[in-house]
Design a protein around this motif. Structure first.
Motif, PDB file in Angstrom:
ATOM      1  N   VAL A 160      -5.821  -0.424  -8.399  1.00  0.00           N
ATOM      2  CA  VAL A 160      -6.016  -1.929  -8.623  1.00  0.00           C
ATOM      3  C   VAL A 160      -7.247  -2.363  -7.838  1.00  0.00           C
ATOM      4  N   LEU A 161      -7.053  -1.988  -6.352  1.00  0.00           N
ATOM      5  CA  LEU A 161      -8.197  -2.448  -5.469  1.00  0.00           C
ATOM      6  C   LEU A 161      -9.609  -1.984  -5.979  1.00  0.00           C
ATOM      7  N   ALA A 162      -9.469  -0.711  -5.955  1.00  0.00           N
ATOM      8  CA  ALA A 162     -10.880  -0.116  -6.565  1.00  0.00           C
ATOM      9  C   ALA A 162     -11.434  -0.600  -7.808  1.00  0.00           C
ATOM     10  N   LEU A 204     -14.544  11.778   5.484  1.00  0.00           N
ATOM     11  CA  LEU A 204     -15.556  11.047   5.343  1.00  0.00           C
ATOM     12  C   LEU A 204     -16.193  10.776   3.963  1.00  0.00           C
ATOM     13  N   PHE A 205     -16.604   9.692   3.428  1.00  0.00           N
ATOM     14  CA  PHE A 205     -17.294   9.721   2.164  1.00  0.00           C
ATOM     15  C   PHE A 205     -18.679   9.312   2.474  1.00  0.00           C
ATOM     16  N   THR A 206     -19.357  10.404   2.429  1.00  0.00           N
ATOM     17  CA  THR A 206     -20.717  10.375   2.716  1.00  0.00           C
ATOM     18  C   THR A 206     -21.602  11.436   1.998  1.00  0.00           C
ATOM     19  N   ARG A 260     -14.116   3.719  -5.166  1.00  0.00           N
ATOM     20  CA  ARG A 260     -12.943   4.340  -4.692  1.00  0.00           C
ATOM     21  C   ARG A 260     -12.955   4.833  -3.361  1.00  0.00           C
ATOM     22  N   ALA A 261     -14.189   5.124  -2.974  1.00  0.00           N
ATOM     23  CA  ALA A 261     -14.420   5.411  -1.584  1.00  0.00           C
ATOM     24  C   ALA A 261     -14.246   4.258  -0.719  1.00  0.00           C
ATOM     25  N   ALA A 262     -14.337   3.076  -0.973  1.00  0.00           N
ATOM     26  CA  ALA A 262     -14.255   1.629  -0.384  1.00  0.00           C
ATOM     27  C   ALA A 262     -12.928   1.387  -0.317  1.00  0.00           C
ATOM     28  N   ALA A 263     -12.239   1.529  -1.455  1.00  0.00           N
ATOM     29  CA  ALA A 263     -10.621   1.319  -1.641  1.00  0.00           C
ATOM     30  C   ALA A 263      -9.974   2.495  -0.675  1.00  0.00           C
ATOM     31  N   LEU A 272      -1.317  -0.591   0.651  1.00  0.00           N
ATOM     32  CA  LEU A 272      -2.171   0.033  -0.220  1.00  0.00           C
ATOM     33  C   LEU A 272      -2.503   1.344  -0.034  1.00  0.00           C
ATOM     34  N   GLY A 273      -2.486   2.022  -1.250  1.00  0.00           N
ATOM     35  CA  GLY A 273      -2.748   3.516  -1.104  1.00  0.00           C
ATOM     36  C   GLY A 273      -1.641   4.314  -0.790  1.00  0.00           C
ATOM     37  N   PRO A 274      -1.957   5.563  -0.495  1.00  0.00           N
ATOM     38  CA  PRO A 274      -3.319   6.150  -0.436  1.00  0.00           C
ATOM     39  C   PRO A 274      -3.911   6.442  -1.718  1.00  0.00           C
ATOM     40  N   VAL A 275      -5.210   6.758  -1.385  1.00  0.00           N
ATOM     41  CA  VAL A 275      -6.129   7.079  -2.619  1.00  0.00           C
ATOM     42  C   VAL A 275      -5.841   8.667  -2.518  1.00  0.00           C
TER      43      VAL A 275
END
Length: 448
Positions: A160-162, A204-206, A260-263, A272-275
């Motif tokens: 929902v957050l994403a 790391l999302f990069t 998705r990365a930001a969430a 919240l989460g995890p993703v």
């Protein structure tokens, strides 16, 4: 219809609704498992071997707005001789939690022209700050399923957050969009930090790869024991000092939505989460293996350690002559204020106790990380020209500003008064450090 029949129907309806809420999203929606595709690496940047990087802390909308306000004041106040601002010189942004929201927004949306095009940037900053002021929680709770937020799982809430981030800020953009801007030098390279809850490592999302970092835990462990900890028998867990990237689990960063990365970076445990992502490298036809990503602040609430590993990766690469760096720490962490609780017997709700526990852990972890980093850098002559510039609302030295900031909660909502206070603090704090920043930037110009 009798009251008893109404009650039975109500109970049955509630049971059906609760059952539906428990399965709000199918697992296929919750789990990210797009197969890995060759990632287009950012083209070499003309960095002159002198780096400028931001470490952006977590803290919900408070952190997101503090970062946006600081960026506006850096743009407005810290001008280079050619009329551009320091924001044109930023090579990397390493961010956590709410700071990842504003950092991803910056990397995706900042004007492509340099900052001498003031009309474009003035318009952009008006939108940037207005968007970081939005009550995100109310947007999450809106729509026909408002009450579901009390019943659905934390994994569902992360989706929902994403989805809310997509609707408000990213419009389904993916890391392909960010990678294109990075390659063309339009935006800095984003490192959004999460925490791998299975191992304790940073996730790391990069668009960078593992080879860009010095991430051999045994070498970092040795450096730690070569400092003042040398006489101790402290054991450092290798996984906690390691990083995990999307490459490591065989999924595609380029196809991944930025939302998705930001969430994931902002998914506070228990709330919240995890993703969830499928580990395609370890999964088999007989058994699926999953990685669970929560708030990057659990591992490092400043994003500092990732930057240090990036610097070590650069200086240890053959043929690279490192000339220095400026690390700007954009910190929205609050002081722990005892006035809130010292005169109360039952001082904390459950949520408040969890929040206070996180604050204490963050401060302890940050203190240890900072002392360790400074010890390591001081003992390594290659880092004699690394400068840290720290930006916190408390540096405004204004009791009124500090008091309002301390009472601004870690949520994805912020009142107009709290937001005004943060923007005023940014104006004052950047004014205090701008001469130092300009002095240090002269070395970058020489090093090009």
């Amino acid at each position: 219809m009798s009251i008893s029949k109404i009650s039975i129907i109500a109970l049955l309806s509630a049971a059906l609704l609760i059952g539906s809420a428990c399965a709000f999203y199918r697992d296929a929606v919750i789990v990210y498992d797009l197969p890995a595709v060759p990632a287009a690496s950012p083209a070499p940047r003309d960095e002159g071997n002198f780096l400028v990087a931001l470490a952006v802390s977590g803290g919900g909308s408070r952190a997101a707005l503090w970062h946006a306000a600081v960026m506006k004041e850096l743009y407005r106040q810290v001008k280079l001789p050619d009329g551009r601002s320091i924001t044109d010189e930023i090579d990397y942004i390493s961010s956590v939690s709410g700071g990842s929201l504003s950092s991803a927004y910056w990397c995706l949306n900042k004007p492509e022209a340099d900052t001498t095009h003031t009309d474009s940037y003035n318009t952009f900053f008006d939108a940037y700050l207005a968007d970081m002021r939005v009550n995100i929680e109310s947007k999450m709770a809106g729509g026909p399923f408002t009450w579901y937020r009390y019943l659905i799982s934390s994994e569902d809430k992360a989706v929902v957050l994403a989805t809310t981030f997509d609707k408000l800020y990213f419009n389904h953009a993916t890391f392909t969009d960010i990678a294109d801007r990075e390659r063309r030098g339009v935006s800095p390279i984003l490192i959004a930090n999460g925490t791998d809850m299975d191992t304790g490592a940073k996730f790391l999302f990069t668009t960078l790869t593992r080879s860009d970092f010095d991430v051999r835990p045994e070498l970092l462990t040795r450096r730690l024991t070569e400092t003042s900890l040398a006489e101790s028998d402290v054991s450092f867990g290798g996984d906690v000092l390691d990083i995990v990237t999307t490459d490591d689990i065989g999924v595609s960063i380029t196809d991944m939505k930025i939302s998705r990365a930001a969430a994931a970076s902002a998914s506070v445990p228990l709330i919240l989460g995890p993703v969830v992502m499928r580990d395609n490298k370890r999964s088999t036809p007989e058994k699926d293996v999953y990685v669970h990503i929560n708030d990057g602040g659990v591992n490092d609430n400043q994003g500092m350690v990732s930057l240090m590993e990036l610097l070590y990766g650069r200086v240890e690469r053959e043929g690279k002559k490192f000339k220095g760096a400026i690390i700007i720490i954009v910190d929205a962490n609050q002081y722990i204020d005892p006035r809130y609780s010292e005169d109360m017997v039952r001082a904390f709700s459950t949520v408040e106790m969890v929040e206070r526990s996180f604050y204490i852990c963050f401060y302890q972890g940050r203190a240890f990380a900072y002392l360790t980093i400074m010890n390591i850098l001081k003992s390594d002559p290659r880092f004699k020209d690394v400068t840290f510039v720290y930006l916190s609302p408390y540096l405004a030295d204004d009791p009124a500003i500090s008091d309002i900031f301390t009472r601004t909660p870690t949520r994805f909502k912020i009142t107009p008064g709290q937001a005004d206070n943060i923007e005023r603090a940014a104006e004052i704090v950047v004014e205090k450090v701008k001469e130092r920043l300009l002095e240090k930037l002269q070395k970058r110009q020489v090093g090009r």
